[in-house]
Design a protein around this motif. Structure first.
Motif, PDB file in Angstrom:
ATOM      1  N   CYS A   1     -54.841 -16.462   1.554  1.00 21.09           N
ATOM      2  CA  CYS A   1     -56.091 -15.721   1.748  1.00 21.09           C
ATOM      3  C   CYS A   1     -57.223 -16.219   0.851  1.00 21.09           C
ATOM      4  O   CYS A   1     -58.323 -15.661   0.895  1.00 21.09           O
ATOM      5  CB  CYS A   1     -55.859 -14.236   1.508  1.00 21.09           C
ATOM      6  SG  CYS A   1     -54.962 -13.423   2.838  1.00 21.09           S
ATOM      7  N   VAL A   2     -56.979 -17.261   0.055  1.00 15.64           N
ATOM      8  CA  VAL A   2     -58.070 -17.869  -0.711  1.00 15.64           C
ATOM      9  C   VAL A   2     -58.853 -18.866   0.146  1.00 15.64           C
ATOM     10  O   VAL A   2     -60.041 -19.105  -0.104  1.00 15.64           O
ATOM     11  CB  VAL A   2     -57.519 -18.552  -1.985  1.00 15.64           C
ATOM     12  CG1 VAL A   2     -58.640 -19.196  -2.795  1.00 15.64           C
ATOM     13  CG2 VAL A   2     -56.790 -17.530  -2.855  1.00 15.64           C
ATOM     14  N   PHE A   3     -58.224 -19.433   1.164  1.00 17.15           N
ATOM     15  CA  PHE A   3     -58.925 -20.392   2.022  1.00 17.15           C
ATOM     16  C   PHE A   3     -60.245 -19.850   2.583  1.00 17.15           C
ATOM     17  O   PHE A   3     -61.250 -20.578   2.606  1.00 17.15           O
ATOM     18  CB  PHE A   3     -58.018 -20.853   3.173  1.00 17.15           C
ATOM     19  CG  PHE A   3     -57.012 -21.897   2.776  1.00 17.15           C
ATOM     20  CD1 PHE A   3     -57.412 -23.190   2.460  1.00 17.15           C
ATOM     21  CD2 PHE A   3     -55.655 -21.591   2.725  1.00 17.15           C
ATOM     22  CE1 PHE A   3     -56.477 -24.160   2.101  1.00 17.15           C
ATOM     23  CE2 PHE A   3     -54.720 -22.553   2.367  1.00 17.15           C
ATOM     24  CZ  PHE A   3     -55.134 -23.845   2.056  1.00 17.15           C
TER      25      PHE A   3
ATOM     26  N   LEU B   1     -62.425 -18.182   1.279  1.00 13.84           N
ATOM     27  CA  LEU B   1     -63.517 -18.206   0.310  1.00 13.84           C
ATOM     28  C   LEU B   1     -64.399 -19.448   0.475  1.00 13.84           C
ATOM     29  O   LEU B   1     -65.499 -19.513  -0.077  1.00 13.84           O
ATOM     30  CB  LEU B   1     -62.964 -18.155  -1.120  1.00 13.84           C
ATOM     31  CG  LEU B   1     -62.799 -16.757  -1.727  1.00 13.84           C
ATOM     32  CD1 LEU B   1     -61.733 -15.972  -0.972  1.00 13.84           C
ATOM     33  CD2 LEU B   1     -62.437 -16.849  -3.201  1.00 13.84           C
ATOM     34  N   ALA B   2     -63.919 -20.423   1.254  1.00  9.25           N
ATOM     35  CA  ALA B   2     -64.735 -21.605   1.554  1.00  9.25           C
ATOM     36  C   ALA B   2     -65.761 -21.331   2.647  1.00  9.25           C
ATOM     37  O   ALA B   2     -66.694 -22.134   2.833  1.00  9.25           O
ATOM     38  CB  ALA B   2     -63.835 -22.768   1.972  1.00  9.25           C
ATOM     39  N   LEU B   3     -65.617 -20.231   3.372  1.00 11.11           N
ATOM     40  CA  LEU B   3     -66.480 -19.977   4.527  1.00 11.11           C
ATOM     41  C   LEU B   3     -67.947 -19.747   4.171  1.00 11.11           C
ATOM     42  O   LEU B   3     -68.834 -20.326   4.817  1.00 11.11           O
ATOM     43  CB  LEU B   3     -65.937 -18.783   5.325  1.00 11.11           C
ATOM     44  CG  LEU B   3     -64.629 -18.997   6.088  1.00 11.11           C
ATOM     45  CD1 LEU B   3     -64.184 -17.700   6.753  1.00 11.11           C
ATOM     46  CD2 LEU B   3     -64.806 -20.094   7.130  1.00 11.11           C
ATOM     47  N   PRO B   4     -68.284 -18.890   3.182  1.00  7.86           N
ATOM     48  CA  PRO B   4     -69.711 -18.652   2.921  1.00  7.86           C
ATOM     49  C   PRO B   4     -70.478 -19.918   2.545  1.00  7.86           C
ATOM     50  O   PRO B   4     -71.607 -20.126   3.012  1.00  7.86           O
ATOM     51  CB  PRO B   4     -69.690 -17.644   1.771  1.00  7.86           C
ATOM     52  CG  PRO B   4     -68.391 -16.924   1.918  1.00  7.86           C
ATOM     53  CD  PRO B   4     -67.437 -17.983   2.384  1.00  7.86           C
ATOM     54  N   SER B   5     -69.895 -20.779   1.706  1.00 10.75           N
ATOM     55  CA  SER B   5     -70.585 -22.016   1.331  1.00 10.75           C
ATOM     56  C   SER B   5     -70.821 -22.895   2.559  1.00 10.75           C
ATOM     57  O   SER B   5     -71.905 -23.478   2.713  1.00 10.75           O
ATOM     58  CB  SER B   5     -69.766 -22.779   0.290  1.00 10.75           C
ATOM     59  OG  SER B   5     -69.641 -22.040  -0.897  1.00 10.75           O
ATOM     60  N   ALA B   6     -69.810 -22.996   3.430  1.00 15.76           N
ATOM     61  CA  ALA B   6     -69.969 -23.789   4.648  1.00 15.76           C
ATOM     62  C   ALA B   6     -71.042 -23.185   5.557  1.00 15.76           C
ATOM     63  O   ALA B   6     -71.853 -23.911   6.154  1.00 15.76           O
ATOM     64  CB  ALA B   6     -68.639 -23.886   5.384  1.00 15.76           C
TER      65      ALA B   6
ATOM     66  N   LEU C   1     -60.303 -11.822  -0.019  1.00 18.98           N
ATOM     67  CA  LEU C   1     -60.275 -11.780  -1.476  1.00 18.98           C
ATOM     68  C   LEU C   1     -59.559 -10.530  -1.982  1.00 18.98           C
ATOM     69  O   LEU C   1     -58.843 -10.579  -2.991  1.00 18.98           O
ATOM     70  CB  LEU C   1     -61.699 -11.819  -2.028  1.00 18.98           C
ATOM     71  CG  LEU C   1     -61.825 -11.934  -3.546  1.00 18.98           C
ATOM     72  CD1 LEU C   1     -61.153 -13.208  -4.052  1.00 18.98           C
ATOM     73  CD2 LEU C   1     -63.286 -11.895  -3.969  1.00 18.98           C
ATOM     74  N   GLU C   2     -59.706  -9.435  -1.288  1.00 19.24           N
ATOM     75  CA  GLU C   2     -59.012  -8.218  -1.711  1.00 19.24           C
ATOM     76  C   GLU C   2     -57.507  -8.339  -1.509  1.00 19.24           C
ATOM     77  O   GLU C   2     -56.726  -7.857  -2.331  1.00 19.24           O
ATOM     78  CB  GLU C   2     -59.556  -7.009  -0.944  1.00 19.24           C
ATOM     79  CG  GLU C   2     -59.202  -5.684  -1.563  1.00 19.24           C
ATOM     80  CD  GLU C   2     -59.856  -5.483  -2.930  1.00 19.24           C
ATOM     81  OE1 GLU C   2     -59.413  -4.555  -3.644  1.00 19.24           O
ATOM     82  OE2 GLU C   2     -60.772  -6.236  -3.292  1.00 19.24           O
ATOM     83  N   VAL C   3     -57.081  -8.983  -0.438  1.00 19.47           N
ATOM     84  CA  VAL C   3     -55.651  -9.222  -0.234  1.00 19.47           C
ATOM     85  C   VAL C   3     -55.101 -10.074  -1.374  1.00 19.47           C
ATOM     86  O   VAL C   3     -54.039  -9.789  -1.939  1.00 19.47           O
ATOM     87  CB  VAL C   3     -55.400  -9.913   1.126  1.00 19.47           C
ATOM     88  CG1 VAL C   3     -53.929 -10.334   1.249  1.00 19.47           C
ATOM     89  CG2 VAL C   3     -55.775  -8.981   2.274  1.00 19.47           C
ATOM     90  N   PHE C   4     -55.838 -11.123  -1.741  1.00 17.66           N
ATOM     91  CA  PHE C   4     -55.392 -11.931  -2.875  1.00 17.66           C
ATOM     92  C   PHE C   4     -55.344 -11.102  -4.158  1.00 17.66           C
ATOM     93  O   PHE C   4     -54.372 -11.190  -4.921  1.00 17.66           O
ATOM     94  CB  PHE C   4     -56.319 -13.133  -3.107  1.00 17.66           C
ATOM     95  CG  PHE C   4     -56.047 -13.807  -4.420  1.00 17.66           C
ATOM     96  CD1 PHE C   4     -55.000 -14.691  -4.555  1.00 17.66           C
ATOM     97  CD2 PHE C   4     -56.808 -13.497  -5.545  1.00 17.66           C
ATOM     98  CE1 PHE C   4     -54.706 -15.274  -5.779  1.00 17.66           C
ATOM     99  CE2 PHE C   4     -56.534 -14.080  -6.772  1.00 17.66           C
ATOM    100  CZ  PHE C   4     -55.480 -14.972  -6.896  1.00 17.66           C
TER     101      PHE C   4
ATOM    102  N   ALA D   1     -59.406 -27.564  -1.087  1.00 18.31           N
ATOM    103  CA  ALA D   1     -58.500 -28.559  -1.667  1.00 18.31           C
ATOM    104  C   ALA D   1     -57.670 -27.959  -2.797  1.00 18.31           C
ATOM    105  O   ALA D   1     -56.452 -28.205  -2.895  1.00 18.31           O
ATOM    106  CB  ALA D   1     -59.307 -29.752  -2.178  1.00 18.31           C
ATOM    107  N   LEU D   2     -58.283 -27.164  -3.662  1.00 20.72           N
ATOM    108  CA  LEU D   2     -57.533 -26.561  -4.769  1.00 20.72           C
ATOM    109  C   LEU D   2     -56.513 -25.551  -4.259  1.00 20.72           C
ATOM    110  O   LEU D   2     -55.413 -25.433  -4.805  1.00 20.72           O
ATOM    111  CB  LEU D   2     -58.513 -25.892  -5.742  1.00 20.72           C
ATOM    112  CG  LEU D   2     -59.315 -26.868  -6.613  1.00 20.72           C
ATOM    113  CD1 LEU D   2     -60.440 -26.126  -7.320  1.00 20.72           C
ATOM    114  CD2 LEU D   2     -58.410 -27.545  -7.632  1.00 20.72           C
ATOM    115  N   THR D   3     -56.872 -24.814  -3.214  1.00 18.84           N
ATOM    116  CA  THR D   3     -55.930 -23.845  -2.652  1.00 18.84           C
ATOM    117  C   THR D   3     -54.736 -24.564  -2.036  1.00 18.84           C
ATOM    118  O   THR D   3     -53.581 -24.147  -2.205  1.00 18.84           O
ATOM    119  CB  THR D   3     -56.637 -22.969  -1.612  1.00 18.84           C
ATOM    120  OG1 THR D   3     -57.770 -22.333  -2.221  1.00 18.84           O
ATOM    121  CG2 THR D   3     -55.699 -21.898  -1.075  1.00 18.84           C
TER     122      THR D   3
END
Length: 441
Positions: free
Chosen positions: A302-304, A306-311, A333-336, A397-399
């Motif tokens: 569920c961290v993946f 977090l890339a959506l808003p920047s894209a 983010l809340e699930v994480f 990539a980090l995720t």
């Protein structure tokens, strides 16, 4: 959830609280909601107070940095102190410091006597208080309920805090326009006083005594060994050191610029941020019912998003798509967050929890000031769109790299009583708290 009325019908009777929500859990949740309401408005009020005193954007940034620097400097000390002293007393003392600093801040602003150095100093005192509060509080909500209900309890707690943050920001903005930022700061001071009073009534009877440590430096080294000895823990901390930094740069620096130039200004950007807040509340609702067996695998996947808003900002997409991306990010983010806290509570020994939490906090915020400061020069060097795409790529990539750690994929939820470091967490019959730790003032 339990509820109902007496035999023969429960008409007119309010539903009772859940059986697992004991006295300490209720006090901790109420205190966090109260300060969530106050803090959200106060963050906005501090910026407007600086501007009202004749400051500019640079001055606003200096006052914000004045709060962050002592938070970074004192976090590890705060974690060691919280493992040596009764944690609820550390929390109450930190609330008292925050109450006093915000109270003086409010008086200076209301009377028109506030100067930049005074506001920076008072913000620094607030950051110092939070540096001691956060490690002491981390995980305390989870320690106040039965192990099998820990994830649900933390999800409900986070729903309350996130809802308070959304409402507090809206109410704070309206009050600033109506009566000025000084009175919003005064409300925040009163909220800290009320929260400290609630936490002073926590019932610690039956909690085990902790053995004295080997000195402050020895405690810090011991905490580091706890982190370094768990690959899943240090891998996620390193991941979020970068993830939090690039997300902060994208949303604090690039987001408002994209909104101003392409989306119609502050209003659509505010709607997007509100959608993120709504997503966190929905994520909390989801986690009250979903208990994934592989807790870190589910959380890390569920961290993946977090890339959506920047894209979305890099394209940039329309307002509707940006709002959708922010909402999905909030849910994920809340699930994480719930999964991460469940894993920490299950795996880290209670007597070392605050020290480990301090390293977690330090990793989470240490690079944020650097990233936000570097965002402008990076934009000048490569362009805003390229910088935003780089933020998205780094998150993904980090995720993916963290998922290569076997312990992240394999860590499973344990059934029965909450376990930390191989020993059952002590519970009171009423659902009282262990001296564990919940990360909002």
């Amino acid at each position: 959830m339990t509820g109902g009325g007496p035999a023969g019908g429960g008409a007119g009777r309010l539903p009772s609280r859940p059986a697992w929500a004991g006295r300490n859990y209720t006090l901790l949740t109420a205190a966090a909601v109260v300060t969530g309401l106050g803090n959200s408005g106060a963050l906005i009020a501090a910026a407007f107070a600086v501007l009202a005193s004749g400051g500019d954007g640079t001055d606003v940034g200096l006052v914000a940095a004045a709060r962050t620097v002592p938070l970074v400097l004192f976090l590890l000390v705060g974690g060691a102190v919280a493992d040596r002293l009764p944690r609820h007393r550390v929390m109450v003392a930190a609330n008292a410091l925050n109450c006093a600093s915000q109270g003086v801040f409010a008086v200076l602003v209301i009377t028109g006597a506030a100067e930049l150095w005074q506001m920076a100093l008072l913000s620094a005192l607030g950051g110092t208080g939070h540096a001691f509060f956060a490690p002491a509080a981390e995980g305390m909500v989870l320690a106040s309920v039965r192990g099998e209900q820990a994830g649900r309890a933390f999800a409900v707690f986070r729903m309350g805090v996130n809802g308070a943050s959304i409402g507090g920001a809206a109410l704070g903005g309206a009050l600033i326009a109506a009566v000025g930022p000084g009175w919003v700061l005064a409300i925040d001071a009163a909220a800290f006083a009320a929260a400290g009073a609630l936490r002073a009534f926590l019932d610690l009877r039956g909690m085990p005594e902790r053995a004295p440590g080997g000195g402050l430096l020895g405690d810090l080294r011991d905490g580091w060994r706890e982190v370094a000895g768990r690959p899943w823990l240090w891998a996620v901390v390193l991941q979020f050191a970068v993830v939090n930094a690039v997300v902060a740069a994208a949303e604090a620096v690039y987001g408002p610029q994209v909104a101003e130039e392409h989306l119609g200004g502050a209003r659509p950007w505010g709607l997007a941020l509100a959608a993120f807040g709504a997503g966190t509340v929905c994520g909390g609702v989801l986690m009250t019912r979903w208990r994934p067996r592989r807790i870190l695998l589910a959380g890390t996947l569920c961290v993946f998003p977090l890339a959506l808003p920047s894209a979305a900002l890099a394209v940039p997409v329309s307002v509707g798509w940006l709002i959708a991306a922010m909402f999905v990010t909030g849910v994920a983010l809340e699930v994480f967050g719930v999964s991460w806290m469940t894993a920490l509570h299950q795996e880290v020994p209670e007597e070392k929890f605050s020290r480990v939490s301090a390293y977690d906090w330090l990793g989470s915020i240490a690079l944020v000031p650097l990233a936000t400061a570097a965002a402008g020069p990076v934009e000048s060097l490569v362009g805003r769109s390229a910088a935003l795409w780089a933020c998205s790529v780094l998150v993904a990539a980090l995720t993916a790299a963290v998922l290569c750690v076997p312990e992240v994929r394999g860590l499973t939820r344990r059934g029965g009583a909450a376990v930390a470091g191989g020993q059952p967490t002590v519970k009171e019959p009423s659902g009282g708290m262990g001296e564990g730790a919940a990360s909002l003032s």
